[in-house]
Design an enzyme around this catalytic site. Structure first.
Site, PDB file in Angstrom:
ATOM      1  N   GLU A 113      38.425  29.836  37.595  1.00  0.00           N
ATOM      2  CA  GLU A 113      38.793  30.725  36.767  1.00  0.00           C
ATOM      3  C   GLU A 113      38.735  32.115  37.408  1.00  0.00           C
ATOM      4  OE1 GLU A 113      40.195  30.483  33.856  1.00  0.00           O
ATOM      5  OE2 GLU A 113      39.567  28.654  33.297  1.00  0.00           O
ATOM      6  N   CYS A 120      38.824  39.848  33.175  1.00  0.00           N
ATOM      7  CA  CYS A 120      39.847  39.041  33.943  1.00  0.00           C
ATOM      8  C   CYS A 120      41.078  39.185  33.520  1.00  0.00           C
ATOM      9  CB  CYS A 120      39.337  37.758  34.055  1.00  0.00           C
ATOM     10  SG  CYS A 120      38.956  36.851  32.621  1.00  0.00           S
TER      11      CYS A 120
HETATM   12  P1  NAP Z   1      32.349  37.206  42.260  1.00  0.00           P
HETATM   13  O1  NAP Z   1      31.949  38.367  43.255  1.00  0.00           O
HETATM   14  O2  NAP Z   1      33.093  36.054  42.943  1.00  0.00           O
HETATM   15  O3  NAP Z   1      31.058  36.490  41.808  1.00  0.00           O
HETATM   16  C1  NAP Z   1      31.068  35.373  41.103  1.00  0.00           C
HETATM   17  C2  NAP Z   1      29.979  34.504  41.213  1.00  0.00           C
HETATM   18  O4  NAP Z   1      30.099  33.796  42.476  1.00  0.00           O
HETATM   19  C3  NAP Z   1      28.522  35.162  41.331  1.00  0.00           C
HETATM   20  O5  NAP Z   1      27.588  34.448  40.848  1.00  0.00           O
HETATM   21  C4  NAP Z   1      28.141  35.348  42.843  1.00  0.00           C
HETATM   22  O6  NAP Z   1      27.046  35.289  43.118  1.00  0.00           O
HETATM   23  C5  NAP Z   1      28.774  33.957  43.185  1.00  0.00           C
HETATM   24  N1  NAP Z   1      29.316  33.658  44.690  1.00  0.00           N
HETATM   25  C6  NAP Z   1      29.412  34.803  45.702  1.00  0.00           C
HETATM   26  N2  NAP Z   1      29.639  34.339  46.715  1.00  0.00           N
HETATM   27  C7  NAP Z   1      29.549  32.756  46.842  1.00  0.00           C
HETATM   28  C8  NAP Z   1      29.812  31.636  47.507  1.00  0.00           C
HETATM   29  N3  NAP Z   1      29.964  31.996  48.727  1.00  0.00           N
HETATM   30  N4  NAP Z   1      29.278  30.408  47.261  1.00  0.00           N
HETATM   31  C9  NAP Z   1      29.006  30.025  45.784  1.00  0.00           C
HETATM   32  N5  NAP Z   1      29.057  31.200  44.993  1.00  0.00           N
HETATM   33  C10 NAP Z   1      29.201  32.604  45.386  1.00  0.00           C
HETATM   34  O7  NAP Z   1      32.922  38.089  41.363  1.00  0.00           O
HETATM   35  P2  NAP Z   1      32.321  38.965  40.382  1.00  0.00           P
HETATM   36  O8  NAP Z   1      32.430  40.316  40.892  1.00  0.00           O
HETATM   37  O9  NAP Z   1      30.894  38.640  39.678  1.00  0.00           O
HETATM   38  O10 NAP Z   1      33.258  39.084  39.092  1.00  0.00           O
HETATM   39  C11 NAP Z   1      34.362  39.556  38.837  1.00  0.00           C
HETATM   40  C12 NAP Z   1      35.561  38.632  39.096  1.00  0.00           C
HETATM   41  O11 NAP Z   1      35.513  37.518  38.180  1.00  0.00           O
HETATM   42  C13 NAP Z   1      36.975  39.181  39.191  1.00  0.00           C
HETATM   43  O12 NAP Z   1      37.785  38.967  39.994  1.00  0.00           O
HETATM   44  C14 NAP Z   1      37.230  38.659  37.586  1.00  0.00           C
HETATM   45  O13 NAP Z   1      38.846  38.883  37.196  1.00  0.00           O
HETATM   46  C15 NAP Z   1      37.033  37.283  37.698  1.00  0.00           C
HETATM   47  N6  NAP Z   1      36.924  36.894  36.266  1.00  0.00           N
HETATM   48  C16 NAP Z   1      37.750  35.712  35.970  1.00  0.00           C
HETATM   49  C17 NAP Z   1      37.523  35.201  34.784  1.00  0.00           C
HETATM   50  C18 NAP Z   1      38.499  33.913  34.292  1.00  0.00           C
HETATM   51  O14 NAP Z   1      38.141  33.470  33.217  1.00  0.00           O
HETATM   52  N7  NAP Z   1      39.500  33.945  34.997  1.00  0.00           N
HETATM   53  C19 NAP Z   1      36.491  35.577  33.793  1.00  0.00           C
HETATM   54  C20 NAP Z   1      35.943  36.906  34.096  1.00  0.00           C
HETATM   55  C21 NAP Z   1      35.744  37.224  35.543  1.00  0.00           C
HETATM   56  P3  NAP Z   1      26.312  36.713  43.262  1.00  0.00           P
HETATM   57  O15 NAP Z   1      26.305  37.473  41.961  1.00  0.00           O
HETATM   58  O16 NAP Z   1      24.757  36.392  43.753  1.00  0.00           O
HETATM   59  O17 NAP Z   1      27.067  37.444  44.565  1.00  0.00           O
END
Ligand code: NAP
Length: 470
Positions: free
Chosen positions: A245, A279
């Site tokens: 997602e 998102c």
């Molecule tokens: P993110 O930087 O991608 O982080 C998401 C999660 O992934 C966090 O728990 C992060 O941990 C973890 N993570 C980071 N690197 C990883 C790796 N190499 N392996 C496994 N896990 C890893 O996203 P964000 O900044 O928190 O959230 C914003 C994004 O989420 C936006 O792009 C938004 O559109 C998207 N989003 C999508 C939806 C949907 O349903 N489509 C809903 C909400 C948000 P850390 O926090 O420790 O870095």
């Protein structure tokens, strides 16, 4: 707070500070899990799965219903905690806590409806005198990884269906926002979930997340987050099911027969809720040239009327972004668009992590805001002259999560439904609309698979086919 492994609350060697993004004050700390603790969590989940796979549906459903009740009892406290750690307004925090309870209720209902079908074996000659069916069995250990913007409800969308399906869970919340999730862990235990079925490990994505995603004992990764991290996880995960997602730069189309006032009311919410860090935030607003001036006359006063500031003040409409650094990046992205020829019609000023709600006009496609996910309290407005051009602009994006159209013309609405390359089309509504039972997810860089408990459960179960010789 401590992390939860096998029903025990565990400290770590190192701590992560969880900050209130408005003033950077420390709300609490959580441990950073070591590789040994990640291993402990996986072993715990293996034992948890042995219990969950044998638990009857009515018991799984009862645990989920009880969790929903407990979340409802604690809505106010959870809403406040979410406001503190995410920076969302108090109302946004309460709304999220209420929705998380609803998501658990939906999962409780779906737990009773997991079933297969009979298979017409005799459709093939060599299937004559065979009879049988398929059933759905739980996939095994589910690894849930969530982003910072909806910590509780997005966790509910993974944990709820996993319990409904009879799986065990290892859950890694976002490092910036783990507190409400750890509270949810307490409530799950209080609701009677076998302790080893829910393991919540805190720590960075690059360490804890990587270890979990790569581990072969985990059968399914349910990830919500950015497209870059999602693509990286798909490479690391190997042979396991993945639901992705991811992000978007969702568009809403305003046709020349639209109810402009209704559209402006909804864009005011869809563009700026959670400081645009949603998102399906309404990022691109495409307006038919015949109603352009009238629509801007409706829209601009509404955006200028939004109060941005301290999220814990009940009168605030738009809280801070997740960090000062990310807010500063947004300021830079606005400057780049303006340097490239865009006009900033309002907002954009920054104070710490608070960015004033902004409206940009004619943002160049090649600028960051013209082609990527802003994830910030701003909208980018453009004109078009007919429905075909509007659809072309909507589809001119690497993403495809949801899109909206305002029109009274059924032919325009159906052209849009057929042609928009997205996972969801909203007619006379902004793309930011979601209820938790609907199939939700995107195409292109917005991801793979669908959430909403019924659809998530499909992905957390495997089909087992059965044949009898007669
Ligand atoms: P993110 O930087 O991608 O982080 C998401 C999660 O992934 C966090 O728990 C992060 O941990 C973890 N993570 C980071 N690197 C990883 C790796 N190499 N392996 C496994 N896990 C890893 O996203 P964000 O900044 O928190 O959230 C914003 C994004 O989420 C936006 O792009 C938004 O559109 C998207 N989003 C999508 C939806 C949907 O349903 N489509 C809903 C909400 C948000 P850390 O926090 O420790 O870095």
């Amino acid at each position: 707070m401590r992390m939860l492994i096998g029903g025990t609350w565990i400290e770590g060697d190192r701590q992560i500070e969880v900050l209130n993004p408005f003033d950077d004050s420390v709300i609490d700390t959580v441990p950073s899990a070591s590789p040994e603790q990640v291993e402990e969590a996986i072993r715990s989940a293996e034992r948890g799965f042995e219990v969950m796979r044998k638990m009857p549906a009515h018991q799984r459903s009862a645990i989920l219903n009880r969790t929903a009740e407990l979340l409802t009892e604690h809505t106010e406290a959870l809403g406040r905690l979410l406001a503190q750690e995410v920076g969302k307004t108090l109302n946004e925090g309460r709304t999220e806590a209420g929705r998380a309870a609803e998501t658990f209720t939906l999962a409780a209902e779906e737990a009773k409806r997991i079933h297969g079908e009979t298979v017409p074996y005799d459709a093939a000659a060599h299937g004559t005198n065979k009879m049988g069916f398929f059933i759905r069995v739980p996939i095994g250990i589910v690894c849930a990884i969530t982003p910072f913007n909806f910590p509780l409800n997005l966790a509910a969308h993974k944990v709820g269906p996993a319990i409904a399906a009879g799986c065990a869970i290892i859950f890694k919340p976002a490092s910036a926002t783990p507190l409400a999730d750890l509270r949810m862990g307490e409530l799950l235990l209080e609701a009677g979930l076998p302790p080893e079925a829910i393991n919540i490990v805190t720590g960075s994505g690059e360490t804890v997340g990587e270890l979990l995603v790569a581990d072969e004992r985990i059968r399914k990764v349910s990830f919500t987050g950015s497209a870059d991290v999602g693509k990286h996880i798909m490479k690391t995960a190997g042979l396991k099911k993945c639901t992705m997602e991811l992000g978007s730069n969702s568009a809403v189309v305003i046709m020349d027969d639209a109810d402009l006032s209704a559209a402006a009311d909804r864009i005011r919410v869809g563009g700026y809720a959670v400081a645009g860090q949603v998102c399906i935030s309404t990022q691109r607003v495409l307006i038919h040239e015949a109603v352009f001036d009238d629509m801007m006359g409706e829209l601009l006063p509404r955006v200028r009327g939004l109060r941005a500031g301290d999220q814990l003040d009940e009168t605030t409409d738009v809280g801070p972004m997740i960090t000062r650094d990310i807010a500063a990046e947004t300021e830079g992205n606005i400057r780049e668009a303006v340097d490239g020829g865009a006009r900033l019609l309002c907002g954009g000023e920054r104070d710490g992590a608070v960015v004033q709600p902004a409206v940009l006009l004619d943002v160049p496609r090649e600028s960051f805001l013209g082609g990527s996910e802003a994830f910030a309290p701003l909208i980018c407005v453009n004109r078009f002259s007919d429905i075909d051009e509007a659809i072309r602009l909507v589809n001119d994006s690497p993403y495809g999560l949801q899109a909206g159209i305002y029109t009274q013309n059924i032919n325009n609405a159906f052209s849009f439904i057929k042609e928009a390359e997205v996972g969801g089309v909203m007619v006379n509504e902004v793309p930011t609309f979601r209820v938790d039972g609907m199939p939700y997810g995107g195409v292109k860089d917005s991801g793979l698979g669908r959430e909403g408990p019924r659809f998530a459960i499909e992905d957390m179960t495997e089909i087992r086919v059965v044949a009898f010789s007669l």
